[in-house]
Design an enzyme around this catalytic site. Structure first.
Site, PDB file in Angstrom:
ATOM      1  N   ALA A   1      -5.180  -6.379  -2.292  1.00 56.41           N
ATOM      2  CA  ALA A   1      -4.911  -7.802  -2.055  1.00 56.41           C
ATOM      3  C   ALA A   1      -4.292  -7.891  -0.669  1.00 56.41           C
ATOM      4  CB  ALA A   1      -3.994  -8.373  -3.134  1.00 56.41           C
ATOM      5  N   ALA A   2      -5.126  -7.772   0.372  1.00 54.39           N
ATOM      6  CA  ALA A   2      -4.661  -7.332   1.679  1.00 54.39           C
ATOM      7  C   ALA A   2      -4.095  -8.422   2.578  1.00 54.39           C
ATOM      8  CB  ALA A   2      -5.802  -6.618   2.408  1.00 54.39           C
ATOM      9  N   ALA A   3      -4.551  -9.659   2.470  1.00 48.80           N
ATOM     10  CA  ALA A   3      -4.091 -10.698   3.404  1.00 48.80           C
ATOM     11  C   ALA A   3      -2.593 -10.948   3.218  1.00 48.80           C
ATOM     12  CB  ALA A   3      -4.879 -11.986   3.177  1.00 48.80           C
ATOM     13  N   PRO A   4      -1.892 -11.264   4.308  1.00 49.62           N
ATOM     14  CA  PRO A   4      -2.377 -11.525   5.671  1.00 49.62           C
ATOM     15  C   PRO A   4      -2.553 -10.296   6.544  1.00 49.62           C
ATOM     16  CG  PRO A   4      -0.046 -11.991   5.562  1.00 49.62           C
ATOM     17  CD  PRO A   4      -0.451 -11.609   4.156  1.00 49.62           C
ATOM     18  N   GLY A   5      -2.235  -9.084   6.041  1.00 50.05           N
ATOM     19  CA  GLY A   5      -2.564  -7.874   6.770  1.00 50.05           C
ATOM     20  C   GLY A   5      -1.407  -7.054   7.279  1.00 50.05           C
TER      21      GLY A   5
ATOM     22  N   LYS B   1       0.853  -5.242   5.653  1.00 47.69           N
ATOM     23  CA  LYS B   1       0.906  -3.939   4.987  1.00 47.69           C
ATOM     24  C   LYS B   1      -0.309  -3.106   5.373  1.00 47.69           C
ATOM     25  CE  LYS B   1       3.468  -5.745   1.016  1.00 47.69           C
ATOM     26  NZ  LYS B   1       3.389  -7.170   1.438  1.00 47.69           N
TER      27      LYS B   1
ATOM     28  N   GLU C   1      -9.868  -9.001   0.039  1.00 51.50           N
ATOM     29  CA  GLU C   1      -9.245 -10.325  -0.054  1.00 51.50           C
ATOM     30  C   GLU C   1     -10.285 -11.314  -0.571  1.00 51.50           C
ATOM     31  OE1 GLU C   1      -7.231 -13.528  -0.344  1.00 51.50           O
ATOM     32  OE2 GLU C   1      -6.190 -11.673   0.208  1.00 51.50           O
TER      33      GLU C   1
ATOM     34  N   ASP D   1      -0.400  -5.083  -3.817  1.00 55.37           N
ATOM     35  CA  ASP D   1       0.692  -6.039  -3.623  1.00 55.37           C
ATOM     36  C   ASP D   1       0.176  -7.347  -4.219  1.00 55.37           C
ATOM     37  OD1 ASP D   1       3.179  -7.017  -2.652  1.00 55.37           O
ATOM     38  OD2 ASP D   1       2.113  -7.952  -0.998  1.00 55.37           O
TER      39      ASP D   1
ATOM     40  N   CYS E   1       6.365  -9.932  -4.898  1.00 53.98           N
ATOM     41  CA  CYS E   1       7.554 -10.575  -4.324  1.00 53.98           C
ATOM     42  C   CYS E   1       8.168 -11.500  -5.365  1.00 53.98           C
ATOM     43  CB  CYS E   1       7.216 -11.320  -3.036  1.00 53.98           C
ATOM     44  SG  CYS E   1       5.940 -12.569  -3.182  1.00 53.98           S
TER      45      CYS E   1
END
Length: 325
Positions: free
Chosen positions: A128-132, A134, A152, A197, A251
């Site tokens: 779940a990569a965005a916004p990038g 990590k 994403e 994430d 988070c």
């Protein structure tokens, strides 16, 4: 974990947090940390940023250019600094941030990548990569060697991810506009390391300075987030190869989105074992819960960590799993 000598007092003149969230805080935060946590919702946080080695080879001149902001190094985290909250706008619009030499990123967000511990030459999935942020730190740890599959599902966020990775000098990532819940079925047992994430109820964004920060939050949203997280976590578990590492993070502070999601997976699969987290910095954190709402949870979840919100760290949850060979 040392306590501040003089924890700041929470302000009483601001709108209160939602009652259900306040109840949650008192259930999951230990009493000695509660004053610090409550105060963290009443003032802007210090700004944490990291040097980006994919763009910046000579650090000292760049730091000298930021000298008026008085960046303070964070012990145990080489290349990571923080500045006072009032300098956020200046740092955000600084040319060295615009060109990707520095990247503003919360210390808890970085901790997810430190927990993953990616190595050059490996094949890594960021589910779940965005916004990038990590993804870019993963690439930096890998020195742009190996391969990152960055997934994403939301088109607007996908293109933001693409632009961020280009700006930050990431060359070893392939991007996929795809539902992460399908990835484990499509490429099972493929990746050396997987980071999930997970999308969550965003409790780390709450601040009493802006009631809009919790306008869309509710216990119902927490439950809906947990359902999606469970599907994504199963996909992530399928995608990691035997012997590989899976890191799950959110988070959120809610156990429904954290320990309970993990407990559901661990009850289904005995090839996944919780591991201690490698820590590079003394981030204020508490062990994961092994009981919640009258239910006993997997004992290995005590190795997870719930990062405590303070005046410089955001709320976060982390758990590292090893898939048995």
């Amino acid at each position: 974990m040392p306590m501040p000598e003089h924890p700041p007092e929470a302000r009483a003149d601001l709108p209160p947090l939602p009652p259900a969230f306040d109840t949650l805080l008192r259930a999951v935060i230990s009493p000695e940390w509660l004053p610090v946590v409550e105060a963290s919702y009443t003032a802007p946080k210090a700004v944490v940023f990291r040097v980006n080695p994919l763009r910046l080879s000579d650090v000292e001149p760049a730091l000298a250019a930021l000298a008026p902001l008085q960046p303070q190094p964070i012990a145990g985290a080489p290349g990571v600094y923080r500045v006072a909250a009032e300098h956020r706008a200046t740092l955000t619009h600084h040319p060295l941030a615009s060109d990707g030499s520095f990247y503003i990123q919360g210390i808890a967000s970085m901790a997810a990548v430190w927990a993953l511990d990616p190595q050059p030459g490996e094949e890594v999935l960021d589910l779940a990569a965005a916004p990038g942020g990590k993804t870019a730190l993963i690439a930096a740890c890998m020195r742009n060697q190996g391969r990152i599959a960055a997934v994403e599902p939301v088109r607007a966020r996908f293109f933001r991810l693409k632009a961020n990775l280009q700006r930050l000098g990431v060359r070893n990532a392939q991007l996929y506009l795809k539902d992460g819940c399908q990835v484990g079925r499509v490429v099972p047992s493929r990746f050396d390391r997987v980071l999930l994430d997970a999308p969550c109820s965003s409790e780390a964004q709450f601040t009493r300075l802006d009631p809009a920060s919790w306008a869309h939050w509710s216990p119902k949203k927490v439950r809906a987030s947990a359902m999606l997280q469970a599907r994504l976590l199963r996909s992530a578990a399928d995608a990691v190869k035997p012997g590989g590492v899976l890191v799950y993070s959110t988070c959120s502070l809610s156990p429904e989105e954290n320990e309970e999601v993990l407990d559901g997976l661990l009850r289904e699969r005995d090839d996944l074992i919780p591991e201690p987290l490698p820590w590079l910095v003394d981030i204020p954190a508490q062990p994961g819960l092994t009981a919640w709402n009258g239910r006993t949870l997997h004992p290995g979840l005590s190795l997870a960590r719930r990062i405590v919100p303070t005046d410089w760290s955001d709320a976060f949850f982390l758990c590292r799993l090893r898939r048995q060979a």
